[in-house]
Design a protein around this motif. Structure first.
Motif, short mmCIF file in Angstrom:
data_model
loop_
_atom_site.label_atom_id
_atom_site.label_comp_id
_atom_site.label_asym_id
_atom_site.label_seq_id
_atom_site.Cartn_x
_atom_site.Cartn_y
_atom_site.Cartn_z
N ALA A 188 0.84 -1.21 0.00
CA ALA A 188 0.00 0.00 0.00
C ALA A 188 0.87 1.25 0.00
N GLY A 189 1.90 1.27 0.83
CA GLY A 189 2.77 2.44 0.91
C GLY A 189 3.42 2.76 -0.42
N TYR A 190 3.88 1.72 -1.11
CA TYR A 190 4.57 1.92 -2.39
C TYR A 190 3.62 2.51 -3.43
N ARG A 191 2.39 2.03 -3.45
CA ARG A 191 1.42 2.50 -4.44
C ARG A 191 0.87 3.88 -4.08
N LEU A 192 0.71 4.14 -2.79
CA LEU A 192 0.29 5.47 -2.37
C LEU A 192 1.32 6.52 -2.78
N ARG A 193 2.60 6.16 -2.64
CA ARG A 193 3.65 7.09 -3.05
C ARG A 193 3.57 7.35 -4.55
N LEU A 215 1.21 9.97 -5.34
CA LEU A 215 1.49 11.23 -4.64
C LEU A 215 0.68 11.42 -3.37
N ARG A 216 0.19 10.33 -2.82
CA ARG A 216 -0.48 10.39 -1.51
C ARG A 216 0.60 10.12 -0.47
N LEU A 217 1.50 11.09 -0.35
CA LEU A 217 2.78 10.85 0.31
C LEU A 217 2.66 10.69 1.82
N ARG A 218 1.82 11.48 2.46
CA ARG A 218 1.70 11.38 3.92
C ARG A 218 1.07 10.05 4.32
N GLU A 219 0.09 9.60 3.55
CA GLU A 219 -0.52 8.29 3.81
C GLU A 219 0.51 7.19 3.59
N ALA A 220 1.30 7.34 2.54
CA ALA A 220 2.33 6.35 2.24
C ALA A 220 3.35 6.25 3.36
N LEU A 221 3.68 7.39 3.94
CA LEU A 221 4.68 7.42 5.00
C LEU A 221 4.26 6.56 6.19
N LYS A 222 3.01 6.70 6.62
CA LYS A 222 2.51 5.93 7.77
C LYS A 222 2.48 4.43 7.45
N SER A 223 2.05 4.10 6.25
CA SER A 223 1.96 2.70 5.86
C SER A 223 3.34 2.06 5.80
N MET A 224 4.30 2.76 5.23
CA MET A 224 5.66 2.23 5.12
C MET A 224 6.32 2.09 6.50
N GLN A 225 6.10 3.05 7.36
CA GLN A 225 6.67 2.97 8.71
C GLN A 225 6.10 1.77 9.47
N LEU A 268 11.10 3.60 2.33
CA LEU A 268 10.87 4.72 3.25
C LEU A 268 11.88 5.83 2.99
N SER A 269 13.13 5.44 2.75
CA SER A 269 14.16 6.43 2.45
C SER A 269 13.83 7.20 1.18
N GLU A 270 13.41 6.47 0.14
CA GLU A 270 13.03 7.12 -1.12
C GLU A 270 11.89 8.11 -0.91
N LEU A 271 10.91 7.70 -0.11
CA LEU A 271 9.76 8.57 0.16
C LEU A 271 10.20 9.81 0.93
N GLN A 272 11.05 9.62 1.93
CA GLN A 272 11.52 10.76 2.72
C GLN A 272 12.36 11.71 1.87
N LEU A 273 13.07 11.15 0.90
CA LEU A 273 13.81 12.00 -0.03
C LEU A 273 12.83 12.78 -0.89
#
Length: 524
Positions: A217-222, A225-235, A257-262
């Protein structure tokens, strides 16, 4: 329940309550309950499956004639079913009707609800002619099978019998996402494995599967561009995989997670998690992730301006790649793109052309859309560095098109920025300031609301270069952009400077300093 609806919906709710009372015990009410099993129009052939199942208190004991009368009366007498003259066998009604009667069936007759969905699961999973459908259209019955399987409480069966082997192709290709580019469809399917998207997976799934669906889910949310949702899912996925001592998956999660934070411009956090990804990969002893994690770490260091350390890690990653796949000694796909990005910053365009062509040949064989786009981008940028503007625009156009086709919106600004630079450059005989501005505006429209401040930095730097080019060519720059006063060259440079300081995007310091020197010269 009434409180869940607005004023118009509350009126509709009361009408449907009345119909539920008037039609009590009739085939018409049971038909409305059946339509509540779906969120889309269906053909009578689908309902035939449920009628044949003879589900107690739902379809049992009602003959074919009674069903036909029920359909006719709901259409003509009660006006609750729509009529499709092109397809008279299609049954459709207002979404609120489906929602209301579906909730009623689930609440008051949970056994019938589950039995009906279980029957639909069996029906849809056997519907495709191919075990492994090739197109999104061919894949639709399998997506429906997951929907109904999960509604029946068969989450693990839907995952292990349909989603993993037939939709995702056992994770080897991420077929729906990476090959077909159907990111939204994939995410909508994964949602059924959650009780509360995107942080609470269905408890009936095994713990390992719960962590996996969070990661997916996190990968697809990213990508969307649903980045904040992706962040929680990946964490959450990373935390679960660490608890399970699944260090291979933890390496993947920490890398994502690193890619998303970047992407979200938190270079410090991205560097920390990319370093952790390397550690988890080394613990797992998985050669693929030992290689891949090092490129993630190297990329974060590159963006922070630590070129020497980044190069060391890329060389180390490629040495692992050579041991892992001796027939494919160079880094390729995303990992190769990252290395090419560093090499281009060092003006090694000839090497990048060789590497990108090598990688593109492989990614075309795999059919992996995001990787194809990245390789096309590397080729376009390398040709631009060599002043081959015809080849450059050809590859950059292909890259932008491939990014759009792949559905990975967070990569699209890379292609738009590179193409804007090409159209802005007056050495290009076909330079086009208008097209450069259009690409840059799209970068801004993607990056600004999403919080992608590294891309915003690149936007401001390139806009400053565009304004300088227009000034040198004595072309009047627009006074307004989207109804607002346009920023000046100085304002774009100042904003880029602020963002570089705030984010630690030190890679762009030389470009910023060059623009600052040009502005100083203009004042002089």
């Amino acid at each position: 329940m009434i409180g869940e609806y607005d004023e118009i919906e509350r009126h509709a709710f009361k009408v449907m309550q009345a119909y539920s009372h008037w039609l009590k015990g009739t085939p018409e009410l049971k038909l409305l309950h059946l339509l509540g099993l779906f969120d889309h129009p269906i053909d009578t052939s689908v309902l035939q499956e449920l009628w044949d199942a003879q589900i107690p208190n739902l379809t049992a004991g009602i003959d074919d004639k009674a069903w036909k009368i029920a359909i006719r009366d709901l259409r003509e007498k009660h006006r609750l079913l729509a009529t499709n003259e092109q397809n008279p066998d299609q049954l459709d009604c207002h979404p609120l009707i489906r929602e209301y009667f579906g909730k009623q069936l689930r609440k008051k007759q949970p056994d019938a609800w589950q039995q009906a969905h279980a029957r639909l699961y069996d029906y849809y999973k056997t519907l495709p002619e191919k075990e492994l459908p090739d197109t999104l259209e061919e894949m639709q019955p399998l997506l429906s099978a997951v929907t109904h399987g999960c509604a029946a409480g068969l989450h693990q069966k839907a995952l292990e019998e349909v989603y993993l082997p037939r939709i995702q192709r056992n994770g080897n290709k991420n077929y729906l996402f990476a090959i077909l580019g159907a990111v939204s469809d994939d995410l909508a399917t994964i949602a059924h494995f959650f009780t509360n998207p995107w942080h609470t997976p269905e408890i009936r799934l095994p713990k390992a599967a719960q962590a996996l669906v969070l990661s997916w889910a996190g990968y697809r949310l990213r990508a969307l561009l649903r980045l904040r949702e992706a962040l929680k899912s990946m964490q959450a996925a990373l935390k679960m995989h660490i608890q399970q001592k699944n260090f291979k998956s933890a390496a993947l999660d920490a890398s994502n997670l690193s890619e998303l934070q970047l992407t979200l411009s938190n270079i410090t956090a991205a560097t920390t998690n990319s370093r952790k990804s390397v550690a988890y990969a080394d613990q797992s002893k998985d050669m693929y992730w030992r290689m891949a994690a090092r490129t993630t770490y190297a990329d974060t260091l590159h963006q922070a301006g630590k070129t020497a350390q980044s190069m060391e890690l890329f060389i180390e990653a490629e040495q692992i790649q050579q041991k892992r796949e001796p027939d494919y000694p160079n880094l390729y796909s995303l990992w190769g793109f990252r290395y090419c990005d560093l090499l281009l910053a060092q003006h090694k365009s000839k090497i990048v052309l060789e590497r990108a062509k090598y990688s593109l040949k492989l990614t075309f064989e795999f059919g992996h859309l995001p990787s194809i786009a990245l390789d096309q981008l590397s080729l376009g940028r390398a040709y631009y560095h060599q002043n081959d503007f015809i080849q450059s625009v050809n590859w950059l156009d292909q890259a932008v098109s491939s990014f759009r086709k792949s559905g990975t919106q967070y990569h699209l600004p890379y292609g738009l920025l590179a193409r804007a630079a090409l159209y802005r450059d007056t050495r290009n005989p076909n330079h086009n300031f208008t097209r450069a501005r259009q690409d840059l505006q799209e970068v801004y429209d993607i990056a600004e609301p999403s919080g992608m401040r590294l891309h915003l930095t690149d936007y401001h730097l390139e806009m400053a270069r565009l304004l300088l080019a227009e000034r040198e060519c004595d072309v009047q720059s627009p006074d307004e952009v989207n109804g607002r006063k346009a920023l000046t060259i100085h304002e774009h440079v100042a904003e880029a400077a602020r963002l570089i300081e705030d984010t630690g995007y030190k890679r762009r310091l030389p470009e910023l300093q060059e623009l600052q020197h040009k502005l100083t010269a203009l004042k002089g």
